[in-house]
Design a protein around this motif. Structure first.
Motif, mmCIF file in Angstrom:
data_model
loop_
_atom_site.group_PDB
_atom_site.id
_atom_site.type_symbol
_atom_site.label_atom_id
_atom_site.label_comp_id
_atom_site.label_asym_id
_atom_site.label_seq_id
_atom_site.Cartn_x
_atom_site.Cartn_y
_atom_site.Cartn_z
ATOM 1 N N LYS A 1 0.822 -1.212 0.000
ATOM 2 C CA LYS A 1 0.000 0.000 0.000
ATOM 3 C C LYS A 1 0.857 1.263 0.000
ATOM 4 N N ILE A 2 0.331 2.318 -0.577
ATOM 5 C CA ILE A 2 1.053 3.590 -0.623
ATOM 6 C C ILE A 2 1.374 4.073 0.787
ATOM 7 N N SER A 3 0.426 3.944 1.689
ATOM 8 C CA SER A 3 0.587 4.474 3.048
ATOM 9 C C SER A 3 1.774 3.855 3.782
ATOM 10 N N SER A 4 2.082 2.584 3.512
ATOM 11 C CA SER A 4 3.156 1.907 4.238
ATOM 12 C C SER A 4 4.418 1.694 3.409
ATOM 13 N N SER A 5 4.345 1.982 2.105
ATOM 14 C CA SER A 5 5.497 1.716 1.224
ATOM 15 C C SER A 5 5.891 2.926 0.396
ATOM 16 N N SER A 6 5.540 4.118 0.865
ATOM 17 C CA SER A 6 5.722 5.333 0.058
ATOM 18 C C SER A 6 7.184 5.665 -0.226
ATOM 19 N N LYS A 7 8.110 5.131 0.561
ATOM 20 C CA LYS A 7 9.519 5.482 0.353
ATOM 21 C C LYS A 7 10.084 4.952 -0.964
ATOM 22 N N ILE A 8 9.361 4.057 -1.625
ATOM 23 C CA ILE A 8 9.817 3.618 -2.940
ATOM 24 C C ILE A 8 9.779 4.772 -3.930
ATOM 25 N N LEU A 9 8.952 5.792 -3.641
ATOM 26 C CA LEU A 9 8.921 6.977 -4.499
ATOM 27 C C LEU A 9 10.269 7.688 -4.496
ATOM 28 N N ASN A 10 10.969 7.659 -3.374
ATOM 29 C CA ASN A 10 12.319 8.238 -3.313
ATOM 30 C C ASN A 10 13.246 7.538 -4.301
ATOM 31 N N LYS A 11 13.091 6.216 -4.409
ATOM 32 C CA LYS A 11 13.944 5.440 -5.310
ATOM 33 C C LYS A 11 13.635 5.772 -6.771
ATOM 34 N N PHE A 12 12.361 5.910 -7.102
ATOM 35 C CA PHE A 12 11.987 6.294 -8.462
ATOM 36 C C PHE A 12 12.545 7.679 -8.799
#
Length: 287
Positions: A89-100
């Motif tokens: 879920k976005i709420s718990s895994s949002s840090k992948i956006l930093n990687k993108f």
């Protein structure tokens, strides 16, 4: 992933269990009230990433409201439509956006129906998820800057949705990350060898028919397969088989050392492999 823990249920349930799409694909009891977009933006700021994130939403053909995020990076080389893993879920895994953002890329990512901030219907089917994927892609094409290539990235379960969308829409490249070959193979990989002596798993007809290999046979545009060397859920052999089946003349298999399932983008070598793929893509499409 939910598939990693389903075997505890099997041990309690008896000798045979049948899984349907509704029981196999993660579903929340009810949607999350809202996304803490301020927290996600702060994560970008703390990582010294000059990108802006906002919430987005769309209505599906059957009236479900899907919600997600749009990340815009002023230095982006590509646009990415991201389909996440089962239960991610976005709420718990949002840090992948930093990687993108390190690629760098613009990203649109929606929670699946029945998960996170997206609405839930009484019944879930593979067809629902496929049609939602097409809706998300069409929405994203209108939201993204028009001068950049559009890529589809599917992680684990998202690899199945990504391949389906890539075969039904015009896109510039496909990234399969921890790719599933078939659902029966996924279940086979996840089951401990000793456990097969005590119980069996039956899949619904709908789940049994999911075959990423057949989809990849039809996809001839640039393809990147990211896979962890130590991935036991979707082993390296799965990605090698998909690579061999692909008719693409621009296909890359990146095996990331000492990496488990769903961890490729947490590793520098995974990001570098992704960046190399993008650089080659941008170079070729700009000629």
């Amino acid at each position: 992933m939910k598939t990693i823990t389903l075997f505890i249920t099997l041990m309690l349930a008896g000798c045979s269990v049948t899984y349907t799409t509704e029981s196999f694909v993660y579903q929340d009891d009810k949607p999350e009230k809202e996304l803490n977009i301020g927290k996600i933006q702060m994560e970008l700021v703390e990582a010294e990433i000059s990108a802006v994130v906002n919430t987005v939403s769309l209505s599906t053909q059957d009236g479900i409201e899907l919600r997600g995020v749009k990340l815009i990076n002023k230095n982006a080389l590509v646009n990415i439509v991201f389909f996440s893993a089962n239960g991610m879920k976005i709420s718990s895994s949002s840090k992948i956006l930093n990687k993108f953002s390190l690629l760098p890329a613009n990203v649109i990512w929606f929670d699946y129906r029945g998960m996170g901030i997206s609405d839930k219907n009484d019944k879930l089917s593979v067809k629902n998820l496929q049609l939602d994927g097409l809706s998300v892609f069409d929405f994203s094409k209108n939201e993204f800057p028009k001068n950049l290539p559009v890529l589809i990235h599917g992680l684990s379960m998202g690899s199945i949705i990504a391949s389906y969308v890539a075969n039904n829409r015009e896109t510039d490249a496909l990234i399969l990350d921890g790719a599933i070959s078939t659902i029966p193979q996924l279940v086979e990989n996840a089951a401990p060898t000793w456990s097969k002596l005590f119980y069996s798993i039956n899949l619904s007809t709908e789940l049994s028919k999911i075959n990423n290999m057949e989809l990849i046979k039809k996809y001839n545009k640039p393809l990147l397969l990211l896979i962890g060397e130590n991935d036991s859920t979707t082993p390296v052999e799965n990605s090698k088989a998909l690579l061999d089946l692909s008719p693409s003349e621009a296909k890359v298999l990146a095996i990331i050392p000492k990496t488990e399932h769903g961890e490729t983008m947490k590793k520098d070598k995974g990001i570098r492999a992704y960046q190399d793929f993008i650089n080659n893509l941008v170079c070729c499409t700009s000629e």
